[in-house]
Design a protein around this motif. Structure first.
Motif, PDB file in Angstrom:
ATOM      1  N   PRO A  17       0.817  -1.226   0.000  1.00 16.26           N
ATOM      2  CA  PRO A  17       0.000   0.000   0.000  1.00 16.26           C
ATOM      3  C   PRO A  17       0.853   1.280   0.000  1.00 16.26           C
ATOM      4  N   LEU A  18       1.990   1.257   0.678  1.00 15.17           N
ATOM      5  CA  LEU A  18       2.865   2.423   0.683  1.00 15.17           C
ATOM      6  C   LEU A  18       3.369   2.711  -0.730  1.00 15.17           C
ATOM      7  N   PHE A  19       3.783   1.669  -1.444  1.00 18.34           N
ATOM      8  CA  PHE A  19       4.260   1.876  -2.809  1.00 18.34           C
ATOM      9  C   PHE A  19       3.138   2.388  -3.713  1.00 18.34           C
ATOM     10  N   ALA A  20       1.913   1.940  -3.479  1.00 20.28           N
ATOM     11  CA  ALA A  20       0.772   2.454  -4.246  1.00 20.28           C
ATOM     12  C   ALA A  20       0.562   3.944  -3.941  1.00 20.28           C
ATOM     13  N   MET A  21       0.669   4.326  -2.661  1.00 17.29           N
ATOM     14  CA  MET A  21       0.528   5.740  -2.292  1.00 17.29           C
ATOM     15  C   MET A  21       1.639   6.575  -2.908  1.00 17.29           C
ATOM     16  N   LEU A  22       2.851   6.050  -2.912  1.00 12.66           N
ATOM     17  CA  LEU A  22       3.961   6.786  -3.528  1.00 12.66           C
ATOM     18  C   LEU A  22       3.779   6.905  -5.038  1.00 12.66           C
ATOM     19  N   ALA A  23       3.209   5.903  -5.668  1.00 12.60           N
ATOM     20  CA  ALA A  23       2.931   5.982  -7.112  1.00 12.60           C
ATOM     21  C   ALA A  23       1.934   7.105  -7.385  1.00 12.60           C
ATOM     22  N   ALA A  37       4.558   1.876  -8.671  1.00 11.67           N
ATOM     23  CA  ALA A  37       3.403   1.014  -8.942  1.00 11.67           C
ATOM     24  C   ALA A  37       3.859  -0.421  -9.218  1.00 11.67           C
ATOM     25  N   GLY A  38       4.929  -0.562  -9.980  1.00  9.65           N
ATOM     26  CA  GLY A  38       5.455  -1.897 -10.274  1.00  9.65           C
ATOM     27  C   GLY A  38       5.954  -2.609  -9.036  1.00  9.65           C
ATOM     28  N   ILE A  39       6.673  -1.875  -8.183  1.00  9.48           N
ATOM     29  CA  ILE A  39       7.161  -2.469  -6.925  1.00  9.48           C
ATOM     30  C   ILE A  39       5.973  -2.880  -6.056  1.00  9.48           C
ATOM     31  N   GLY A  40       4.951  -2.019  -5.988  1.00 11.37           N
ATOM     32  CA  GLY A  40       3.757  -2.335  -5.192  1.00 11.37           C
ATOM     33  C   GLY A  40       3.048  -3.580  -5.688  1.00 11.37           C
TER      34      GLY A  40
END
Length: 168
Positions: A17-23, A37-40
Motif C-alpha cells: 500500500p505504501l508503494f501504491a501511495m507513492l505511485a 506502482a510496479g514495486i507495489g
C-alpha cells in the motif's frame, strides 16, 4: 521454518500500500510513478506467492485449547506508512534516498524480530492473527482466516519461532 528471503518477501508485501501511495504522489513523474506502482504490484504478488509456498509444506497437527484475537498488531504497523507522505510535492533524490534507508532499517528489524508475522496486507486479504494455547501448554501466534474452535485439531506450518500459519 521459513528462510530469510521469504521473510524479506513478506516484508515487502507489507509495504505494497505504501508503494501504491507513492505511485499516486509521484504521478507527474511517470517513470517514478511507474516504478513505485510496479514495486507495489510485485510486493502484493509476493504475498500470494508466500501463502502458496507455505501451504505446500508438510504440516504439523496441533490441538487448540483456546484462541484470542490480536487485532492491534497490524494497526500499529500502519504508522510507518505515514512518514513518507509528510513532505509536500514530488519527492526529490534526497527524499527517495532517505525512504530507501528507512525501508532498509525497517526491513532488517522486521526480518530479525518476532514481528515478522505482522503484515497489514494479510488483514486486507482476510487473514487474522490469534494468540493460541496448544494442548502441549505452548503459547503461539496463529495466522489464520478464522479462529480455530477450542478443542479442535488443526494442521499448521511453523512460520517463525512461536508463530504458526493455518491454511484452512
Amino acid at each position: 521454518m521459513f528462510r530469510s528471503w521469504e521473510y524479506w518477501l513478506l516484508f515487502f508485501s507489507s509495504y505494497a500500500p505504501l508503494f501504491a501511495m507513492l505511485a499516486i504522489r509521484t504521478y507527474e513523474r511517470v517513470w517514478l510513478s511507474s516504478l513505485f506502482a510496479g514495486i507495489g504490484l510485485l510486493a502484493a504478488f509476493g504475498l500470494f506467492a508466500f501463502l502458496r509456498l507455505s501451504s505446500k509444506r508438510t504440516p504439523d497437527r496441533i490441538r487448540v485449547v483456546s484462541a484470542d484475537s490480536r487485532p492491534a498488531d497490524a494497526t500499529a504497523y500502519i504508522a510507518s506508512y505515514i512518514i513518507p507522505l509528510f513532505p509536500s510535492g514530488s519527492p526529490g533524490a534526497n527524499q527517495l534516498l532517505a525512504l530507501s534507508v528507512l525501508l532498509a532499517v525497517l526491513g532488517a528489524i522486521y526480518v530479525q524480530s518476532a514481528l515478522v508475522y505482522v503484515n497489514p496486507m494479510l488483514h486486507v486479504f482476510g487473514w487474522r492473527t490469534f494468540d493460541i494455547l496448544e494442548s502441549s501448554g505452548r503459547r503461539s501466534v496463529l495466522i489464520a482466516r478464522e479462529a480455530p474452535a477450542s478443542g479442535s485439531e488443526i494442521d499448521v506450518n511453523k512460520f517463525a519461532p512461536g508463530v504458526l500459519i493455518w491454511s484452512t
